[in-house]
Design a protein around this motif. Structure first.
Motif, PDB file in Angstrom:
ATOM      1  N   GLY A  43       0.784  -1.226   0.000  1.00  0.00           N
ATOM      2  CA  GLY A  43       0.000   0.000   0.000  1.00  0.00           C
ATOM      3  C   GLY A  43       0.810   1.268   0.000  1.00  0.00           C
ATOM      4  N   LYS A  44       2.137   1.140   0.113  1.00  0.00           N
ATOM      5  CA  LYS A  44       2.996   2.322   0.051  1.00  0.00           C
ATOM      6  C   LYS A  44       3.398   2.576  -1.395  1.00  0.00           C
ATOM      7  N   ALA A  45       4.312   3.503  -1.607  1.00  0.00           N
ATOM      8  CA  ALA A  45       4.631   3.931  -2.973  1.00  0.00           C
ATOM      9  C   ALA A  45       5.223   2.816  -3.819  1.00  0.00           C
ATOM     10  N   ALA A  46       6.085   1.982  -3.237  1.00  0.00           N
ATOM     11  CA  ALA A  46       6.762   0.943  -4.013  1.00  0.00           C
ATOM     12  C   ALA A  46       5.812  -0.199  -4.347  1.00  0.00           C
ATOM     13  N   ARG A  47       5.881  -0.660  -5.593  1.00  0.00           N
ATOM     14  CA  ARG A  47       5.146  -1.856  -6.003  1.00  0.00           C
ATOM     15  C   ARG A  47       5.967  -3.084  -5.606  1.00  0.00           C
ATOM     16  N   ILE A  48       5.281  -4.176  -5.254  1.00  0.00           N
ATOM     17  CA  ILE A  48       5.963  -5.368  -4.764  1.00  0.00           C
ATOM     18  C   ILE A  48       5.764  -6.533  -5.726  1.00  0.00           C
ATOM     19  N   GLY A  83      -0.706  -8.443  -0.074  1.00  0.00           N
ATOM     20  CA  GLY A  83      -0.518  -7.076  -0.552  1.00  0.00           C
ATOM     21  C   GLY A  83       0.464  -6.945  -1.691  1.00  0.00           C
ATOM     22  N   ALA A  84       1.011  -8.080  -2.168  1.00  0.00           N
ATOM     23  CA  ALA A  84       1.924  -8.009  -3.315  1.00  0.00           C
ATOM     24  C   ALA A  84       1.159  -7.561  -4.556  1.00  0.00           C
ATOM     25  N   ASP A  85       1.840  -6.837  -5.433  1.00  0.00           N
ATOM     26  CA  ASP A  85       1.223  -6.376  -6.677  1.00  0.00           C
ATOM     27  C   ASP A  85       1.348  -7.404  -7.788  1.00  0.00           C
ATOM     28  N   ASP A  86       2.340  -8.278  -7.689  1.00  0.00           N
ATOM     29  CA  ASP A  86       2.541  -9.325  -8.688  1.00  0.00           C
ATOM     30  C   ASP A  86       3.299 -10.469  -8.027  1.00  0.00           C
ATOM     31  N   TYR A  87       3.320 -11.613  -8.691  1.00  0.00           N
ATOM     32  CA  TYR A  87       3.851 -12.826  -8.082  1.00  0.00           C
ATOM     33  C   TYR A  87       4.518 -13.645  -9.175  1.00  0.00           C
ATOM     34  N   LEU A  88       5.734 -14.103  -8.933  1.00  0.00           N
ATOM     35  CA  LEU A  88       6.469 -14.867  -9.941  1.00  0.00           C
ATOM     36  C   LEU A  88       7.141 -16.052  -9.278  1.00  0.00           C
ATOM     37  N   LYS A 134       9.649 -19.374  -8.909  1.00  0.00           N
ATOM     38  CA  LYS A 134      10.982 -19.816  -9.313  1.00  0.00           C
ATOM     39  C   LYS A 134      10.886 -21.266  -9.795  1.00  0.00           C
ATOM     40  N   PRO A 135      11.668 -21.632 -10.822  1.00  0.00           N
ATOM     41  CA  PRO A 135      12.539 -20.779 -11.638  1.00  0.00           C
ATOM     42  C   PRO A 135      11.714 -19.929 -12.600  1.00  0.00           C
ATOM     43  N   PHE A 136      12.287 -18.842 -13.059  1.00  0.00           N
ATOM     44  CA  PHE A 136      11.569 -17.928 -13.938  1.00  0.00           C
ATOM     45  C   PHE A 136      12.454 -17.544 -15.120  1.00  0.00           C
ATOM     46  N   ALA A 137      11.816 -17.117 -16.187  1.00  0.00           N
ATOM     47  CA  ALA A 137      12.538 -16.585 -17.348  1.00  0.00           C
ATOM     48  C   ALA A 137      12.916 -15.141 -17.033  1.00  0.00           C
ATOM     49  N   PHE A 138      14.189 -14.813 -17.218  1.00  0.00           N
ATOM     50  CA  PHE A 138      14.634 -13.501 -16.767  1.00  0.00           C
ATOM     51  C   PHE A 138      13.966 -12.362 -17.528  1.00  0.00           C
ATOM     52  N   HIS A 139      13.712 -12.561 -18.818  1.00  0.00           N
ATOM     53  CA  HIS A 139      13.069 -11.478 -19.575  1.00  0.00           C
ATOM     54  C   HIS A 139      11.656 -11.221 -19.060  1.00  0.00           C
ATOM     55  N   GLU A 140      11.020 -12.259 -18.490  1.00  0.00           N
ATOM     56  CA  GLU A 140       9.700 -12.051 -17.892  1.00  0.00           C
ATOM     57  C   GLU A 140       9.814 -11.236 -16.607  1.00  0.00           C
ATOM     58  N   LEU A 141      10.836 -11.517 -15.809  1.00  0.00           N
ATOM     59  CA  LEU A 141      11.050 -10.738 -14.587  1.00  0.00           C
ATOM     60  C   LEU A 141      11.246  -9.266 -14.921  1.00  0.00           C
ATOM     61  N   VAL A 142      12.098  -8.981 -15.908  1.00  0.00           N
ATOM     62  CA  VAL A 142      12.347  -7.592 -16.303  1.00  0.00           C
ATOM     63  C   VAL A 142      11.053  -6.940 -16.773  1.00  0.00           C
ATOM     64  N   ARG A 159       7.972  -7.707 -16.007  1.00  0.00           N
ATOM     65  CA  ARG A 159       7.046  -7.496 -14.885  1.00  0.00           C
ATOM     66  C   ARG A 159       7.482  -6.316 -14.017  1.00  0.00           C
ATOM     67  N   VAL A 160       8.791  -6.189 -13.783  1.00  0.00           N
ATOM     68  CA  VAL A 160       9.292  -5.057 -13.000  1.00  0.00           C
ATOM     69  C   VAL A 160       8.985  -3.750 -13.715  1.00  0.00           C
ATOM     70  N   ARG A 161       9.234  -3.701 -15.013  1.00  0.00           N
ATOM     71  CA  ARG A 161       8.941  -2.480 -15.776  1.00  0.00           C
ATOM     72  C   ARG A 161       7.447  -2.166 -15.741  1.00  0.00           C
ATOM     73  N   ALA A 162       6.618  -3.195 -15.886  1.00  0.00           N
ATOM     74  CA  ALA A 162       5.173  -2.975 -15.877  1.00  0.00           C
ATOM     75  C   ALA A 162       4.712  -2.420 -14.531  1.00  0.00           C
ATOM     76  N   LEU A 163       5.256  -2.942 -13.440  1.00  0.00           N
ATOM     77  CA  LEU A 163       4.896  -2.431 -12.115  1.00  0.00           C
ATOM     78  C   LEU A 163       5.328  -0.975 -11.962  1.00  0.00           C
ATOM     79  N   GLY A 164       6.507  -0.650 -12.472  1.00  0.00           N
ATOM     80  CA  GLY A 164       6.994   0.718 -12.367  1.00  0.00           C
ATOM     81  C   GLY A 164       6.184   1.710 -13.165  1.00  0.00           C
ATOM     82  N   ARG A 165       5.416   1.208 -14.144  1.00  0.00           N
ATOM     83  CA  ARG A 165       4.606   2.103 -14.977  1.00  0.00           C
ATOM     84  C   ARG A 165       3.179   2.235 -14.471  1.00  0.00           C
ATOM     85  N   ARG A 166       2.857   1.601 -13.369  1.00  0.00           N
ATOM     86  CA  ARG A 166       1.458   1.560 -12.941  1.00  0.00           C
ATOM     87  C   ARG A 166       0.908   2.896 -12.472  1.00  0.00           C
TER      88      ARG A 166
END
Length: 214
Positions: free
Chosen positions: A68-73, A92-97, A99-107, A109-116
């Motif tokens: 609920g704070k500024a940072a997306r989780i 309260g997480a904004d997204d969930y991934l 393991k193991p994960f594809a690294f391009h998917e992690l990137v 998802r992080v970018r998408a959260l930062g654009r929310r």
């Protein structure tokens, strides 16, 4: 975009951090839940990549404290069953991934959260300047701009301020990581290079004693 990676497996944490840095993000790393809470308490992160099974303070408690704070989780875990994903999101997480994960998917998802945030759409326009945050591209007057990661990051922050003044300290906090020297001249040097690349007429104004604005 500034990211905190909270992962107790040190080698994995560093691999994640290096990959995110290669994608143009500023990244700090901690290896336990207590450090994650402490670090996020004095640094304004855009996204926190949070391992669920952290020592000292469990990732679930960290998530509850920071939700609920500024940072997306973005929560990471080896337990990737549907019930585990539901539990993570209910914490309260904004997204969930899982393991193991594809690294391009992690990137991605992080970018998408930062654009929310509504103030930071994928494509931003200012006069004849166009910045595509999703594709990490910028152009002015129809001509592409060759920007470094830090120059692009500075431009993103200035655009997100929507005409407001952004201090050098804010730029240092969001565009660089914890290894940056707060007493260096890295911000004005980067700003000077960015201004040269943006060309004429000037887009970035220096507000004496306060910072910069578009």
């Amino acid at each position: 975009m500034r990211v905190l990676v909270a992962e107790d497996h040190a080698a994995l944490a560093e691999r994640i951090a290096e990959g995110l840095r290669d994608a143009g993000l500023a990244v700090d790393v901690v290896n336990d839940g207590c450090a994650a809470l402490e670090q996020s308490g004095h640094t304004a992160y855009d996204v926190i990549v949070l391992d669920r099974d952290l020592p000292i303070v469990h990732g679930d408690q960290v998530c509850r404290s920071l939700a609920g704070k500024a940072a997306r989780i973005l929560m990471l875990t080896a337990a990737a069953e549907v019930d585990d994903r539901v539990d993570g999101l209910e914490l309260g997480a904004d997204d969930y991934l899982g393991k193991p994960f594809a690294f391009h998917e992690l990137v991605a998802r992080v970018r998408a959260l930062g654009r929310r945030a509504p103030s930071a759409p994928p494509v931003v326009r200012h006069a004849d300047l166009i910045v595509d945050r999703a594709r990490h591209r910028a152009s002015r007057g129809g001509l592409p701009l060759s920007l470094t990661r830090k120059e692009f990051g500075v431009l993103e922050i200035l655009l997100a301020a929507d005409g407001g003044v952004v201090s050098a300290e804010e730029l240092l906090e969001h565009v660089w990581d914890a290894n940056a020297d707060p007493f260096s001249n890295i911000v004005p040097v980067t700003m000077a290079r960015l201004r040269r690349k943006l060309g004429e007429p000037p887009l970035i104004e220096t507000v004496v004693g306060r910072g910069y604005r578009l």
